[in-house]
Enzyme design. Structure first.
Site, PDB file in Angstrom:
ATOM      1  N   GLY A  11       0.841  -1.210   0.000  1.00 22.10           N
ATOM      2  CA  GLY A  11       0.000   0.000   0.000  1.00 22.10           C
ATOM      3  C   GLY A  11       0.864   1.244   0.000  1.00 22.10           C
ATOM      4  N   ASN A  93      -6.042   0.558   1.960  1.00 22.28           N
ATOM      5  CA  ASN A  93      -7.202   1.320   2.387  1.00 22.28           C
ATOM      6  C   ASN A  93      -8.302   0.411   2.938  1.00 22.28           C
ATOM      7  OD1 ASN A  93      -6.799   0.624  -0.291  1.00 22.28           O
ATOM      8  ND2 ASN A  93      -8.469   1.915  -1.018  1.00 22.28           N
ATOM      9  N   GLU A 163      -1.376   4.004  13.005  1.00 22.61           N
ATOM     10  CA  GLU A 163      -0.766   5.244  12.542  1.00 22.61           C
ATOM     11  C   GLU A 163      -1.449   6.428  13.200  1.00 22.61           C
ATOM     12  OE1 GLU A 163       2.046   5.543  10.570  1.00 22.61           O
ATOM     13  OE2 GLU A 163       1.612   7.290  11.811  1.00 22.61           O
ATOM     14  N   PHE A 164      -0.683   7.329  13.779  1.00 22.90           N
ATOM     15  CA  PHE A 164      -1.274   8.521  14.379  1.00 22.90           C
ATOM     16  C   PHE A 164      -0.898   9.796  13.625  1.00 22.90           C
ATOM     17  CE2 PHE A 164      -1.153   5.566  18.064  1.00 22.90           C
ATOM     18  CZ  PHE A 164      -2.516   5.523  18.315  1.00 22.90           C
ATOM     19  N   ASN A 226      -9.095   8.734  17.622  1.00 26.31           N
ATOM     20  CA  ASN A 226      -9.784   9.503  16.582  1.00 26.31           C
ATOM     21  C   ASN A 226     -11.181   9.921  17.020  1.00 26.31           C
ATOM     22  OD1 ASN A 226      -7.731   9.784  14.808  1.00 26.31           O
ATOM     23  ND2 ASN A 226      -8.264   8.029  13.542  1.00 26.31           N
ATOM     24  N   ALA A 227     -11.865   9.058  17.766  1.00 25.32           N
ATOM     25  CA  ALA A 227     -13.205   9.419  18.245  1.00 25.32           C
ATOM     26  C   ALA A 227     -13.119  10.614  19.198  1.00 25.32           C
ATOM     27  CB  ALA A 227     -13.856   8.220  18.936  1.00 25.32           C
ATOM     28  N   PHE A 228     -12.131  10.617  20.087  1.00 28.30           N
ATOM     29  CA  PHE A 228     -11.982  11.735  21.033  1.00 28.30           C
ATOM     30  C   PHE A 228     -11.644  13.034  20.286  1.00 28.30           C
ATOM     31  CE2 PHE A 228     -11.679  10.611  25.682  1.00 28.30           C
ATOM     32  CZ  PHE A 228     -12.334   9.394  25.576  1.00 28.30           C
ATOM     33  N   CYS A 278     -10.148   9.326   8.174  1.00 31.48           N
ATOM     34  CA  CYS A 278     -10.172   8.567   9.437  1.00 31.48           C
ATOM     35  C   CYS A 278     -11.358   8.837  10.351  1.00 31.48           C
ATOM     36  CB  CYS A 278      -8.896   8.845  10.220  1.00 31.48           C
ATOM     37  SG  CYS A 278      -7.500   7.921   9.586  1.00 31.48           S
ATOM     38  N   ARG A 348     -10.564  13.130   0.725  1.00 28.63           N
ATOM     39  CA  ARG A 348     -11.552  12.162   1.223  1.00 28.63           C
ATOM     40  C   ARG A 348     -12.410  12.778   2.336  1.00 28.63           C
ATOM     41  NH1 ARG A 348      -7.586   7.076   2.045  1.00 28.63           N
ATOM     42  NH2 ARG A 348      -6.158   8.800   2.438  1.00 28.63           N
TER      43      ARG A 348
HETATM   44  C1  UDX Z   1      -6.502  12.212  11.969  1.00 23.45           C
HETATM   45  C2  UDX Z   1      -5.768  12.069  13.317  1.00 23.45           C
HETATM   46  O1  UDX Z   1      -5.413  13.366  13.808  1.00 23.45           O
HETATM   47  C3  UDX Z   1      -4.541  11.202  13.145  1.00 23.45           C
HETATM   48  O2  UDX Z   1      -3.877  11.014  14.382  1.00 23.45           O
HETATM   49  C4  UDX Z   1      -4.984   9.858  12.579  1.00 23.45           C
HETATM   50  O3  UDX Z   1      -3.889   9.021  12.381  1.00 23.45           O
HETATM   51  C5  UDX Z   1      -5.746  10.049  11.268  1.00 23.45           C
HETATM   52  O4  UDX Z   1      -6.840  10.939  11.471  1.00 23.45           O
HETATM   53  P1  UDX Z   1      -6.143  13.640   9.760  1.00 23.45           P
HETATM   54  O5  UDX Z   1      -7.494  13.139   9.370  1.00 23.45           O
HETATM   55  O6  UDX Z   1      -5.024  13.524   8.791  1.00 23.45           O
HETATM   56  O7  UDX Z   1      -5.642  12.896  11.078  1.00 23.45           O
HETATM   57  O8  UDX Z   1      -6.255  15.196  10.132  1.00 23.45           O
HETATM   58  P2  UDX Z   1      -6.689  16.026  11.431  1.00 23.45           P
HETATM   59  O9  UDX Z   1      -5.668  17.068  11.640  1.00 23.45           O
HETATM   60  O10 UDX Z   1      -6.984  15.163  12.602  1.00 23.45           O
HETATM   61  O11 UDX Z   1      -8.017  16.766  10.945  1.00 23.45           O
HETATM   62  C6  UDX Z   1      -9.230  16.084  10.685  1.00 23.45           C
HETATM   63  C7  UDX Z   1     -10.337  17.057  10.305  1.00 23.45           C
HETATM   64  O12 UDX Z   1     -10.753  17.829  11.429  1.00 23.45           O
HETATM   65  C8  UDX Z   1      -9.914  18.074   9.235  1.00 23.45           C
HETATM   66  O13 UDX Z   1     -10.968  18.244   8.304  1.00 23.45           O
HETATM   67  C9  UDX Z   1      -9.683  19.333  10.035  1.00 23.45           C
HETATM   68  O14 UDX Z   1      -9.855  20.495   9.257  1.00 23.45           O
HETATM   69  C10 UDX Z   1     -10.752  19.204  11.103  1.00 23.45           C
HETATM   70  N1  UDX Z   1     -10.442  19.981  12.322  1.00 23.45           N
HETATM   71  C11 UDX Z   1      -9.344  19.674  13.076  1.00 23.45           C
HETATM   72  C12 UDX Z   1     -11.276  21.020  12.708  1.00 23.45           C
HETATM   73  O15 UDX Z   1     -12.275  21.306  12.044  1.00 23.45           O
HETATM   74  N2  UDX Z   1     -10.981  21.714  13.849  1.00 23.45           N
HETATM   75  C13 UDX Z   1      -9.901  21.444  14.620  1.00 23.45           C
HETATM   76  O16 UDX Z   1      -9.703  22.128  15.639  1.00 23.45           O
HETATM   77  C14 UDX Z   1      -9.052  20.386  14.224  1.00 23.45           C
HETATM   78  P1  ADP Z   2      -4.253   5.359   3.241  1.00 24.09           P
HETATM   79  O1  ADP Z   2      -4.692   6.765   3.537  1.00 24.09           O
HETATM   80  O2  ADP Z   2      -4.736   4.374   4.267  1.00 24.09           O
HETATM   81  O3  ADP Z   2      -2.789   5.244   2.995  1.00 24.09           O
HETATM   82  P2  ADP Z   2      -4.716   5.119   0.357  1.00 24.09           P
HETATM   83  O4  ADP Z   2      -5.983   4.841  -0.374  1.00 24.09           O
HETATM   84  O5  ADP Z   2      -4.021   6.424   0.155  1.00 24.09           O
HETATM   85  O6  ADP Z   2      -5.043   4.898   1.908  1.00 24.09           O
HETATM   86  O7  ADP Z   2      -3.647   3.979   0.023  1.00 24.09           O
HETATM   87  C1  ADP Z   2      -3.893   2.618   0.030  1.00 24.09           C
HETATM   88  C2  ADP Z   2      -3.144   1.964  -1.135  1.00 24.09           C
HETATM   89  O8  ADP Z   2      -3.220   0.538  -1.001  1.00 24.09           O
HETATM   90  C3  ADP Z   2      -3.717   2.271  -2.529  1.00 24.09           C
HETATM   91  O9  ADP Z   2      -2.704   2.877  -3.321  1.00 24.09           O
HETATM   92  C4  ADP Z   2      -4.139   0.889  -3.096  1.00 24.09           C
HETATM   93  O10 ADP Z   2      -3.869   0.762  -4.480  1.00 24.09           O
HETATM   94  C5  ADP Z   2      -3.243  -0.052  -2.294  1.00 24.09           C
HETATM   95  N1  ADP Z   2      -3.729  -1.438  -2.208  1.00 24.09           N
HETATM   96  C6  ADP Z   2      -4.953  -1.875  -1.850  1.00 24.09           C
HETATM   97  N2  ADP Z   2      -5.010  -3.230  -1.853  1.00 24.09           N
HETATM   98  C7  ADP Z   2      -3.779  -3.681  -2.227  1.00 24.09           C
HETATM   99  C8  ADP Z   2      -3.174  -4.990  -2.418  1.00 24.09           C
HETATM  100  N3  ADP Z   2      -3.852  -6.116  -2.188  1.00 24.09           N
HETATM  101  N4  ADP Z   2      -1.889  -5.051  -2.808  1.00 24.09           N
HETATM  102  C9  ADP Z   2      -1.181  -3.910  -3.024  1.00 24.09           C
HETATM  103  N5  ADP Z   2      -1.678  -2.661  -2.851  1.00 24.09           N
HETATM  104  C10 ADP Z   2      -2.962  -2.538  -2.465  1.00 24.09           C
END
Ligand code: UDX
Ligand code: ADP
EC number: 1.1.1.22
Length: 464
Positions: A11, A93, A163-164, A226-228, A278, A348
Site C-alpha cells: 500500500g 485502504n 498510525e497517528f 480519533n473518536a476523542f 479517518c 476524502r
Molecule cells: C486524523 C488524526 O489526527 C490522526 O492522528 C490519525 O492518524 C488520522 O486521522 P487527519 O485526518 O489527517 O488525522 O487530520 P486532522 O488534523 O486530525 O483533521 C481532521 C479534520 O478535522 C480536518 O478536516 C480538520 O480540518 C478538522 N479539524 C481539526 C477542525 O475542524 N478543527 C480542529 O480544531 C481540528
Molecule cells: P491510506 O490513507 O490508508 O494510505 P490510500 O488509499 O491512500 O489509503 O492507500 C492505500 C493503497 O493501497 C492504494 O494505493 C491501493 O492501491 C493499495 N492497495 C490496496 N489493496 C492492495 C493490495 N492487495 N496489494 C497492493 N496494494 C494494495
C-alpha cells in the site's frame, strides 16, 4: 527473530508512503520496499520530478529524494517484495462498506483479506505482519486465521501498529511522534516480534515513547483517539451555532476553555466540519462494533459526533443560500479550497464535497480553486456521492488554476480549506471583480473579517 534488515509495505498511499520514507531515512541499514497494485501510483512515486509524487505532504519530497534508490524502493512486484521481507506492513485502504451487511458503517476489509492471502501464498519463511491501516478491533484475528490456515507451515506473528500521523504534518508527526503504539501477543514469540519492531523505531524515537500493549488494546486505542479528537471538533462546532445566536464569539470561547490545562488548546477550531479518511470511518466503526455487542447507548453516544458534523456542513450551505436572498440558482459561487485540510492533496470526506453537493442541488454554478487538488479529483469526489449524473456534475462545477479567475464575477466566495495563501491574496482586486454585494463565507475562520468588511465585502464566518 534476527535483526530486521528487510521491510516490505503493501500500500503506497497517504500512510504507507510517508511512513516508509521516514523509516528508510532513519534506518539506512534496512531495505524498505513499498508495493502497490496501482501501476500509475508507483510510477508517480518513482517520478524523477519530486513535484509529481502522488501524495503532497510538506517535507516528503526531500526525504524521498534522499532515500529513494538507496534503501527505499517503490515497485508493483508485490510477491517478490513479500518473499524477501522479514517484516511486512499492511497499509492498504479500509473504506466504509458500500454494500451488504454493515453497509455505511462497517469497514470493508476486502483489501486486507487479499493482502493476508497474498502473504500466505508467497511466504516461505517466518514473517512478522504489521497492521498499519486503521482497522476495526479484532481484525488481527481474521488476518491470523487466514495466514495460519492458508500458509504452508510458515509461522506468522501479527502486530498492530496504528498510525497517528495527521496529513499535512505527517513528516513532523513521524519524525517526532508523541508516541508509537505496538500491540502484540504476550507469549515469548509475540514479545520477540514486538521487540523487533521496537528496535526499528528506536533508531530515532526515545524508548519511553514506544508503548507496547496487547493487540486488542492497540487496535481499540486508534479508534478511541480519533473518536476523542473528532468529538472535540463536533463539540466546538455545536457551540459555534449557539455563539451565532447569542452574540458570543467561538474563537474567544475556545481560547478561554483551552487555557484550562484539563481541556487544553488543541482541536478547538470551529469549522465547516471535519473531513479526512479517518474520523468518520473510525467512529462509524466504533458505532458498528458497539451495536454488534448490543451496546446501544455507547453506539448512540458516538454516533452523535457524526450527526453534529453532518449538521455543520449542511447548515453552512443552507446559510449561504439564505443569505444570498434565498436563491443561488444560476449564480457563480467560488470555492477557495477543496482538500479536507491545508497542506494535503487528500480530499476524502472533505466538507467541500458536501457543501458543493447541497449548492448544486440549488442549481448554483461552482468555481473551485485549490492549490493542490486537480479537477479530475473534484469531479470524482462528486461522482462518488452519486447524487446526480457525471455530466451534471461536470456542468455545475468548473475548476480554476488561478484564484482570481475563480472569484471573477462571482456572487460569493466560500472558504472551505484553511490554506495559508488565502490570507495573502489581493482582496481589493478580488472585490473589484465580483458581483455586488460581494459575500465571503469563511468556513475556516481564517480571514481577517474586519479588513474584508472595510473593503466592502459582506463577511460571515463560523461561530460569530
Ligand atoms: C486524523 C488524526 O489526527 C490522526 O492522528 C490519525 O492518524 C488520522 O486521522 P487527519 O485526518 O489527517 O488525522 O487530520 P486532522 O488534523 O486530525 O483533521 C481532521 C479534520 O478535522 C480536518 O478536516 C480538520 O480540518 C478538522 N479539524 C481539526 C477542525 O475542524 N478543527 C480542529 O480544531 C481540528
Ligand atoms: P491510506 O490513507 O490508508 O494510505 P490510500 O488509499 O491512500 O489509503 O492507500 C492505500 C493503497 O493501497 C492504494 O494505493 C491501493 O492501491 C493499495 N492497495 C490496496 N489493496 C492492495 C493490495 N492487495 N496489494 C497492493 N496494494 C494494495
Amino acid at each position: 527473530m534476527s535483526k530486521i534488515t528487510n521491510i516490505c509495505c503493501i500500500g503506497a498511499g497517504y500512510v504507507g508512503g510517508p511512513t516508509m520514507a521516514v523509516i528508510a531515512a532513519k534506518c539506512p541499514h534496512i531495505k524498505v520496499t513499498i508495493v502497490d497494485l496501482n501501476v500509475a501510483r508507483i510510477a508517480a512515486w518513482n517520478d524523477e520530478n519530486l513535484d509529481n509524487l502522488p501524495v503532497y505532504e510538506p517535507g516528503l519530497d526531500k526525504i524521498v529524494g534522499e532515500a529513494r534508490g538507496r534503501n527505499l524502493f517503490f515497485t508493483t512486484e508485490v510477491e517478490k517484495a513479500i518473499d524477501e521481507a522479514q517484516m511486512i506492513f499492511i497499509s492498504v485502504n479500509t473504506p466504509t462498506k458500500t454494500y451488504g451487511l454493515g453497509k455505511g458503517k462497517a469497514a470493508d476489509l476486502k483489501y486486507i483479506e487479499l493482502c493476508a492471502r497474498q502473504i500466505a501464498a508467497v511466504a516461505k519463511d517466518d514473517k512478522i505482519v504489521v497492521e498499519k491501516s486503521t482497522l476495526p478491533v479484532r481484525t488481527a484475528e481474521a488476518v491470523r486465521s487466514i495466514l495460519d490456515n492458508t500458509g504452508n507451515g510458515v509461522k506468522f506473528q501479527i502486530l498492530s501498529n496504528p498510525e497517528f500521523l495527521a496529513e499535512g504534518t505527517a513528516m513532523e508527526d513521524l519524525l517526532a511522534p508523541d508516541r508509537v503504539l505496538i500491540g502484540g501477543d504476550t507469549d515469548p514469540e509475540g514479545v520477540a516480534a514486538i521487540d523487533a519492531l521496537v528496535e526499528v523505531y528506536a533508531n530515532w524515537i526515545p524508548k519511553e515513547r514506544i508503548l507496547t500493549t496487547n493487540v486488542w488494546s492497540s487496535e481499540l486505542s486508534k479508534l478511541t483517539a480519533n473518536a476523542f479528537l473528532a468529538q472535540r471538533v463536533s463539540s466546538i462546532n455545536a457551540m459555534s451555532e449557539l455563539c451565532e445566536k447569542t452574540g458570543a464569539d467561538v474563537s474567544e470561547v475556545a481560547r478561554a476553555i483551552g487555557m484550562d490545562s484539563r481541556i487544553g488548546p488543541k482541536f478547538l477550531k470551529a469549522s465547516v466540519g471535519f473531513g479526512g479518511s479517518c474520523f468518520q470511518k473510525d467512529i462509524l466503526n466504533l458505532v458498528y462494533i458497539a451495536k454488534s455487542y448490543g451496546l446501544d447507548e455507547v453506539a448512540d453516544y458516538w454516533e452523535q459526533v457524526i450527526i453534529m458534523n453532518d449538521h455543520q456542513k449542511r447548515r453552512f450551505a443552507s446559510n449561504m443560500v439564505k443569505t444570498l436572498y434565498n436563491t443561488v440558482s444560476g449564480k457563480k459561487l467560488a470555492f477557495l479550497g477543496w482538500a479536507f485540510k491545508k497542506d494535503t492533496n487528500d480530499t476524502r470526506e472533505s466538507a467541500a464535497i458536501y457543501v458543493a453537493d447541497d449548492l448544486l442541488y440549488e442549481q448554483a454554478g461552482i468555481a473551485v480553486y485549490d492549490p493542490k487538488v486537480e479537477e479530475e479529483q473534484i469531479l470524482a469526489d462528486l461522482n462518488y456521492l452519486g447524487t446526480r449524473s457525471k455530466e451534471e456534475n461536470a456542468k455545475g462545477v468548473t475548476t480554476f488554476s488561478d484564484p482570481y479567475d475563480a472569484c471573477k464575477d462571482a456572487h460569493a466566495i466560500a472558504v472551505l480549506t484553511e490554506w495559508d495563501e488565502f490570507k495573502g491574496y489581493d482582496w481589493q482586486r478580488i472585490y473589484d471583480n465580483m458581483k455586488k454585494p460581494a459575500f465571503v463565507f469563511d468556513g475556516r475562520n481564517v480571514l481577517d473579517g474586519e479588513y474584508l468588511k472595510s473593503i466592502g465585502f459582506v463577511f460571515q464566518t463560523i461561530g460569530k
